[in-house]
Design an enzyme around this catalytic site. Structure first.
Site, mmCIF file in Angstrom:
data_model
loop_
_atom_site.group_PDB
_atom_site.id
_atom_site.type_symbol
_atom_site.label_atom_id
_atom_site.label_comp_id
_atom_site.label_asym_id
_atom_site.label_seq_id
_atom_site.Cartn_x
_atom_site.Cartn_y
_atom_site.Cartn_z
ATOM 1 N N TYR A 179 20.990 13.094 -5.804
ATOM 2 C CA TYR A 179 19.171 12.653 -6.075
ATOM 3 C C TYR A 179 19.176 10.658 -6.325
ATOM 4 O O TYR A 179 18.273 10.286 -5.501
ATOM 5 C CB TYR A 179 18.353 13.691 -7.431
ATOM 6 C CG TYR A 179 17.648 13.261 -7.752
ATOM 7 C CD1 TYR A 179 16.703 13.482 -7.133
ATOM 8 C CD2 TYR A 179 16.845 12.382 -8.544
ATOM 9 C CE1 TYR A 179 14.913 12.665 -7.399
ATOM 10 C CE2 TYR A 179 15.848 12.137 -9.264
ATOM 11 C CZ TYR A 179 15.071 12.108 -8.578
ATOM 12 O OH TYR A 179 13.872 12.208 -8.867
ATOM 13 N N LYS A 183 16.970 7.894 -4.361
ATOM 14 C CA LYS A 183 15.944 7.217 -4.866
ATOM 15 C C LYS A 183 16.686 5.847 -4.471
ATOM 16 O O LYS A 183 15.275 4.846 -4.313
ATOM 17 C CB LYS A 183 15.992 7.500 -5.954
ATOM 18 C CG LYS A 183 15.026 8.974 -6.062
ATOM 19 C CD LYS A 183 13.149 8.716 -5.574
ATOM 20 C CE LYS A 183 12.530 10.090 -5.419
ATOM 21 N NZ LYS A 183 10.993 9.892 -5.721
ATOM 22 N N THR A 217 6.717 19.180 -15.378
ATOM 23 C CA THR A 217 7.194 19.294 -13.988
ATOM 24 C C THR A 217 8.083 20.705 -13.512
ATOM 25 O O THR A 217 8.965 21.079 -13.862
ATOM 26 C CB THR A 217 7.556 18.661 -13.204
ATOM 27 O OG1 THR A 217 8.825 17.615 -13.567
ATOM 28 C CG2 THR A 217 6.561 16.309 -13.523
#
Length: 311
Positions: A179, A183, A217
């Site tokens: 991840y 990014k 989230t």
């Protein structure tokens, strides 16, 4: 101690403007879309799950009853889906004044390395390569409109790095590592897009943002499962933001008059939360050599994939 409350960004009148926001079905993305709609912008919302997206539009219309939102199909993990959306937008001469590259995945808690239908590591394609393919395909329209592109990063981009000979985590895989790497790639693309736009006399304005830490989230449960001592959870609850607060840096990036490329995030402790404002850029993302290299790698990967499909 509860998290710090921060005033929302004051948006100008955006009536007559059209904004495309990826990843707006839930979380921070729907709050970005809600803020833009409340300021009068028309929305184009590329979505993978129509049911979730329709619920998101209902939420947006709770605060912006007259919001106009056009749902279109997009799966960033499928290049044919990206190409189809770009072709439709270009063919219909859809007005685009703002593009927010917000969608992303992080498969925390899953140790298996997942591949997209196109043969790319799933974080790499969803978070970076799909956005690269979509944005570059739309460049003629974006340049014509003098559009703005907002590239949504994360705190992970500031502490991660690319391994150029293992961009897709073939040799060493961990979901958070994949991840973070994706990014970083996205950030390098954002700064390179800004440089290329400036080199041809402008046309596109590029800003970057990150939302800080957002306990509310969908990835929060997986993060909490990794946080056995509970310290991270306590810090996040104390210093982090709600999804609505976490949307503010991207909204600020969408309307700021600051010189481009700017970088915006929460200005509170550790940049976990707090009021949106300019923050120090992650230096490695602004490296022009790495930015140019990342662009060339992405173009080559897309070309190789296109050649494989034709063969």
């Amino acid at each position: 101690m509860s998290r710090t409350q921060a005033s929302p960004v004051a948006l100008p009148d955006l009536r007559g403007r059209t904004a495309l926001v990826t990843g707006a079905s839930d979380g921070v993305g729907v709050e970005i879309a809600r803020g833009l709609a409340a300021a009068g912008a028309d929305l184009v919302l590329p979505v993978r799950n129509r049911v979730k997206a329709e619920r998101a539009v209902e939420r947006i219309r709770e605060s912006a009853p007259d919001a106009r939102a056009d749902l279109v199909d997009l799966d960033l993990a499928r290049l044919d889906s990206v190409r189809a959306l770009a072709a439709a937008v270009l063919a219909e001469r859809t007005q685009l004044d703002l593009v927010v590259l917000n969608a992303g995945i992080v498969l925390l808690g899953d140790r298996e390395r997942h591949m997209s239908a196109d043969g790319f590591e799933l974080h790499f394609q969803t978070n970076f390569l799909g956005h690269f393919a979509l944005t570059t395909a739309l460049l003629p329209l974006l340049q014509e409109r003098g559009a703005r592109v907002v590239v949504q990063l994360s705190l992970a981009a500031g502490v991660s790095r690319l391994v150029w000979d293992d961009l897709q985590s073939e040799h060493r895989y961990a979901p958070l590592r994949a991840y973070g790497s994706s990014k970083v790639a996205l950030g390098l693309f954002g700064y390179e897009l800004a440089r290329r736009s400036a080199a041809v006399g402008g046309g596109i304005t590029v800003h970057l943002s990150h939302p800080g830490v957002v306990p509310g989230t969908g990835i929060a449960p997986a993060m909490r499962a990794r946080d056995r001592g509970g310290l991270g959870r306590r810090l996040a609850d104390r210093l982090g933001s709600t999804p609505a607060q976490a949307a503010q840096p991207a909204l600020l990036a969408a309307v700021t008059n600051a010189p481009a490329p700017g970088f915006f995030g929460p200005t509170g402790a550790l940049h976990f939360g707090g009021a949106a404002g300019p923050v120090r850029p992650y230096r490695r993302l602004a490296d022009p050599v790495d930015g140019s290299r990342m662009w060339a790698v992405a173009e080559q990967l897309l070309q190789d994939r296109s050649d494989a499909v034709r063969a």
